[in-house]
Scaffold this motif. Structure first.
Motif, PDB file in Angstrom:
ATOM      1  N   ALA A  96       4.577  10.785   2.889  1.00 46.46           N
ATOM      2  CA  ALA A  96       5.868  11.171   3.467  1.00 46.46           C
ATOM      3  C   ALA A  96       7.014  10.574   2.655  1.00 46.46           C
ATOM      4  CB  ALA A  96       5.949  10.689   4.919  1.00 46.46           C
ATOM      5  N   PHE A  97       6.825   9.343   2.220  1.00 42.17           N
ATOM      6  CA  PHE A  97       7.872   8.714   1.402  1.00 42.17           C
ATOM      7  C   PHE A  97       8.066   9.482   0.094  1.00 42.17           C
ATOM      8  CE2 PHE A  97       9.084   6.067  -2.171  1.00 42.17           C
ATOM      9  CZ  PHE A  97      10.345   5.655  -1.756  1.00 42.17           C
ATOM     10  N   GLU A  98       6.945   9.872  -0.530  1.00 46.24           N
ATOM     11  CA  GLU A  98       7.050  10.598  -1.804  1.00 46.24           C
ATOM     12  C   GLU A  98       7.788  11.925  -1.621  1.00 46.24           C
ATOM     13  OE1 GLU A  98       6.486   9.133  -4.535  1.00 46.24           O
ATOM     14  OE2 GLU A  98       5.321   7.437  -3.795  1.00 46.24           O
ATOM     15  N   ASP A  99       7.525  12.605  -0.512  1.00 42.93           N
ATOM     16  CA  ASP A  99       8.244  13.849  -0.192  1.00 42.93           C
ATOM     17  C   ASP A  99       9.737  13.584  -0.070  1.00 42.93           C
ATOM     18  OD1 ASP A  99       6.070  15.441  -0.142  1.00 42.93           O
ATOM     19  OD2 ASP A  99       5.925  15.622   2.060  1.00 42.93           O
ATOM     20  N   VAL A 101      13.305   4.004  -4.223  1.00 45.04           N
ATOM     21  CA  VAL A 101      12.172   3.150  -4.565  1.00 45.04           C
ATOM     22  C   VAL A 101      11.719   2.408  -3.311  1.00 45.04           C
ATOM     23  CG1 VAL A 101      11.377   1.240  -6.022  1.00 45.04           C
ATOM     24  CG2 VAL A 101      13.187   2.757  -6.857  1.00 45.04           C
ATOM     25  N   ALA A 102      10.410   2.464  -3.036  1.00 47.95           N
ATOM     26  CA  ALA A 102       9.860   1.647  -1.931  1.00 47.95           C
ATOM     27  C   ALA A 102       9.391   0.345  -2.568  1.00 47.95           C
ATOM     28  CB  ALA A 102       8.716   2.374  -1.255  1.00 47.95           C
ATOM     29  N   PHE A 103      10.235  -0.678  -2.511  1.00 45.23           N
ATOM     30  CA  PHE A 103       9.934  -1.903  -3.261  1.00 45.23           C
ATOM     31  C   PHE A 103       9.059  -2.893  -2.508  1.00 45.23           C
ATOM     32  CE2 PHE A 103      13.099  -4.269  -0.968  1.00 45.23           C
ATOM     33  CZ  PHE A 103      14.190  -3.419  -0.825  1.00 45.23           C
ATOM     34  N   SER A 104       8.869  -2.688  -1.220  1.00 44.76           N
ATOM     35  CA  SER A 104       7.920  -3.535  -0.476  1.00 44.76           C
ATOM     36  C   SER A 104       7.379  -2.743   0.696  1.00 44.76           C
ATOM     37  CB  SER A 104       8.611  -4.809   0.020  1.00 44.76           C
ATOM     38  OG  SER A 104       7.686  -5.608   0.729  1.00 44.76           O
ATOM     39  N   THR A 105       6.062  -2.625   0.773  1.00 46.52           N
ATOM     40  CA  THR A 105       5.474  -1.863   1.881  1.00 46.52           C
ATOM     41  C   THR A 105       4.478  -2.746   2.628  1.00 46.52           C
ATOM     42  OG1 THR A 105       3.787  -0.840   0.444  1.00 46.52           O
ATOM     43  CG2 THR A 105       5.869   0.325   0.672  1.00 46.52           C
ATOM     44  N   TYR A 106       3.188  -2.543   2.394  1.00 48.35           N
ATOM     45  CA  TYR A 106       2.192  -3.333   3.134  1.00 48.35           C
ATOM     46  C   TYR A 106       2.169  -4.786   2.668  1.00 48.35           C
ATOM     47  CZ  TYR A 106      -2.306  -5.212   4.560  1.00 48.35           C
ATOM     48  OH  TYR A 106      -3.285  -6.019   5.060  1.00 48.35           O
ATOM     49  N   ARG A 107       2.118  -5.684   3.643  1.00 53.07           N
ATOM     50  CA  ARG A 107       1.936  -7.104   3.361  1.00 53.07           C
ATOM     51  C   ARG A 107       0.817  -7.650   4.248  1.00 53.07           C
ATOM     52  NH1 ARG A 107       7.698  -9.399   4.502  1.00 53.07           N
ATOM     53  NH2 ARG A 107       8.719  -7.577   3.650  1.00 53.07           N
ATOM     54  N   SER A 108      -0.114  -8.351   3.667  1.00 52.01           N
ATOM     55  CA  SER A 108      -1.222  -8.909   4.442  1.00 52.01           C
ATOM     56  C   SER A 108      -0.747 -10.093   5.278  1.00 52.01           C
ATOM     57  CB  SER A 108      -2.347  -9.354   3.512  1.00 52.01           C
ATOM     58  OG  SER A 108      -1.944 -10.510   2.799  1.00 52.01           O
ATOM     59  N   TYR A 109      -1.538 -10.423   6.286  1.00 54.71           N
ATOM     60  CA  TYR A 109      -1.262 -11.605   7.117  1.00 54.71           C
ATOM     61  C   TYR A 109      -1.163 -12.845   6.241  1.00 54.71           C
ATOM     62  CZ  TYR A 109      -1.917 -15.072  10.849  1.00 54.71           C
ATOM     63  OH  TYR A 109      -1.766 -16.134  11.710  1.00 54.71           O
ATOM     64  N   GLU A 110      -2.115 -12.981   5.320  1.00 51.31           N
ATOM     65  CA  GLU A 110      -2.177 -14.165   4.451  1.00 51.31           C
ATOM     66  C   GLU A 110      -0.927 -14.263   3.578  1.00 51.31           C
ATOM     67  OE1 GLU A 110      -4.710 -12.013   4.880  1.00 51.31           O
ATOM     68  OE2 GLU A 110      -5.998 -13.352   6.061  1.00 51.31           O
ATOM     69  N   TYR A 111      -0.492 -13.124   3.082  1.00 49.01           N
ATOM     70  CA  TYR A 111       0.692 -13.151   2.219  1.00 49.01           C
ATOM     71  C   TYR A 111       1.938 -13.552   3.013  1.00 49.01           C
ATOM     72  CZ  TYR A 111       4.019 -12.052  -1.385  1.00 49.01           C
ATOM     73  OH  TYR A 111       5.024 -12.152  -2.306  1.00 49.01           O
ATOM     74  N   GLN A 112       2.029 -12.981   4.227  1.00 44.84           N
ATOM     75  CA  GLN A 112       3.175 -13.322   5.074  1.00 44.84           C
ATOM     76  C   GLN A 112       3.135 -14.809   5.443  1.00 44.84           C
ATOM     77  OE1 GLN A 112       5.558 -11.037   5.768  1.00 44.84           O
ATOM     78  NE2 GLN A 112       6.803 -12.599   6.762  1.00 44.84           N
ATOM     79  N   GLU A 113       1.925 -15.313   5.656  1.00 48.94           N
ATOM     80  CA  GLU A 113       1.731 -16.727   5.989  1.00 48.94           C
ATOM     81  C   GLU A 113       2.249 -17.622   4.850  1.00 48.94           C
ATOM     82  OE1 GLU A 113      -2.395 -17.978   6.515  1.00 48.94           O
ATOM     83  OE2 GLU A 113      -1.759 -19.047   8.320  1.00 48.94           O
ATOM     84  N   THR A 114       1.892 -17.268   3.630  1.00 45.86           N
ATOM     85  CA  THR A 114       2.341 -18.020   2.455  1.00 45.86           C
ATOM     86  C   THR A 114       3.861 -18.003   2.348  1.00 45.86           C
ATOM     87  OG1 THR A 114       0.307 -17.375   1.338  1.00 45.86           O
ATOM     88  CG2 THR A 114       2.066 -18.255  -0.055  1.00 45.86           C
ATOM     89  N   LEU A 115       4.414 -16.800   2.512  1.00 46.26           N
ATOM     90  CA  LEU A 115       5.876 -16.644   2.447  1.00 46.26           C
ATOM     91  C   LEU A 115       6.561 -17.523   3.494  1.00 46.26           C
ATOM     92  CD1 LEU A 115       6.822 -12.857   2.225  1.00 46.26           C
ATOM     93  CD2 LEU A 115       7.172 -14.635   0.517  1.00 46.26           C
ATOM     94  N   TYR A 116       6.085 -17.370   4.727  1.00 48.57           N
ATOM     95  CA  TYR A 116       6.713 -18.079   5.843  1.00 48.57           C
ATOM     96  C   TYR A 116       6.605 -19.596   5.655  1.00 48.57           C
ATOM     97  CZ  TYR A 116       7.686 -19.686  10.586  1.00 48.57           C
ATOM     98  OH  TYR A 116       8.204 -20.353  11.665  1.00 48.57           O
ATOM     99  N   ASN A 117       5.419 -20.067   5.281  1.00 49.62           N
ATOM    100  CA  ASN A 117       5.221 -21.502   5.095  1.00 49.62           C
ATOM    101  C   ASN A 117       6.111 -22.049   3.977  1.00 49.62           C
ATOM    102  OD1 ASN A 117       3.385 -21.610   7.160  1.00 49.62           O
ATOM    103  ND2 ASN A 117       1.589 -21.518   5.839  1.00 49.62           N
ATOM    104  N   ASN A 118       6.282 -21.274   2.931  1.00 46.26           N
ATOM    105  CA  ASN A 118       7.184 -21.687   1.850  1.00 46.26           C
ATOM    106  C   ASN A 118       8.614 -21.846   2.365  1.00 46.26           C
ATOM    107  OD1 ASN A 118       5.163 -21.741  -0.026  1.00 46.26           O
ATOM    108  ND2 ASN A 118       5.637 -19.741  -0.907  1.00 46.26           N
ATOM    109  N   TYR A 119       9.023 -20.891   3.208  1.00 47.13           N
ATOM    110  CA  TYR A 119      10.386 -20.958   3.753  1.00 47.13           C
ATOM    111  C   TYR A 119      10.531 -22.159   4.682  1.00 47.13           C
ATOM    112  CZ  TYR A 119      11.301 -16.262   1.930  1.00 47.13           C
ATOM    113  OH  TYR A 119      11.485 -15.186   1.118  1.00 47.13           O
TER     114      TYR A 119
END
Ligand SMILES: [Zn+2]
Length: 288
Positions: free
Chosen positions: A148-151, A164-182
């Motif tokens: 749908a985005f490509e359309d 440009v879709a510069f950020s779409t799916y993020r895993s739990y682990e990735y979000q965890e890393t991001l959040y903990n860094n913040y």
């Protein structure tokens, strides 16, 4: 008399030998003591060198961290994110640029246990501050949403904007890393203002797309994007492709998030069109 004289000479000779031996032993003892006394000094010096090196490294790291923080602060002040070329754009996603202080409204339920199943309301997968996702929920980017985005991007291009879709799916682990860094950088209270806790990000559904315009990377993740022709085109047309602007301006209390001109959620054309027509947020539309 020869005997005793000889004996005396022998005795004298023995005395000299004993004195010589004692002297040598003493000399050796002095050398050994001197060596022992000197050694700890050497060791201390040798040990202090690595310590200095470590301290220098720590100082260097500290400086680097401070630089990073100052860079980030500068960005927040300037209302601008890091360009995704330098770093994963995801890291800057969800950072508020304006209206600081409203973000704790519509916040988390403290001590809420991790769910075992994702929440669906009227068939709609929900991820917000009241409805987290299980940590093992990892669907990846939704294929229907991507198509749908490509359309949409194709039609936008015809209208004069390259999306440009510069950020779409993020895993739990990735979000965890991001959040903990913040959290380690800014403290929990501040981190909660701009970053979703792991399990609470809509990006974990695979249905959230952060969208910007190619060639205008400096406006990605800023409220200013919403004032551009491309940002306005998206707000007016995204529902035709199944997307809605998920965190509109003035609805922070309901969505729990700052206005995010770049964050779109795929709902399918039918529901997105209804939500758009209602002029309500997804939470209001579903009554949650
Ligand atoms: Zn987003």
């Amino acid at each position: 008399m020869t005997g005793p004289i000889l004996n005396n000479k022998k005795k004298n000779k023995s005395k000299y030998i004993i004195i010589a031996i004692v002297s040598i032993v003493l000399l050796i003892a002095i050398i050994v003591i001197a060596t022992i006394v000197n050694d700890p000094k050497k060791e201390t010096e040798e040990q202090s060198k690595p310590n200095e090196a470590i301290e220098q490294n720590i100082d260097k790291e500290k400086q680097e961290t401070e630089e990073e923080v100052s860079i980030d602060n500068k960005q927040e002040q300037q209302d601008e994110p890091t360009t995704p070329v330098e770093e994963d754009p995801v890291q800057e996603t969800e950072q508020p640029k304006t209206n600081e202080g409203n973000t704790t409204v519509g916040g988390y339920i403290e001590g809420q246990p991790e769910p075992t199943e994702p929440t669906y309301i009227d068939g709609v997968l929900i991820a917000n501050k009241k409805h987290p996702l299980p940590s093992n929920f990892a669907p990846g980017e939704n294929k229907e949403a991507r198509a749908a985005f490509e359309d949409m991007a194709q039609d936008a291009k015809a209208a004069g904007f390259e999306l440009v879709a510069f950020s779409t799916y993020r895993s739990y682990e990735y979000q965890e890393t991001l959040y903990n860094n913040y959290v380690s950088r800014d403290g929990k209270e501040n981190a909660d203002r701009y970053s979703a806790r792991p399990g609470y990000s809509e990006h974990q559904t695979g249905l959230a797309f952060d969208i910007g315009e190619k060639g205008k990377e400096d406006l990605w993740l800023t409220s200013e994007f919403g004032e551009t022709a491309a940002g306005k085109w998206l707000v007016e047309n995204a529902h035709k492709y199944g997307f809605i602007l998920r965190y509109p301006e003035g609805k922070e209390n309901i969505t729990g998030y700052m206005y995010e001109s770049w964050h779109f959620r795929y709902l399918g054309v039918e529901l997105a069109t209804k939500v758009k027509a209602s002029n309500l947020t997804l939470e209001e539309y579903l009554g949650i």
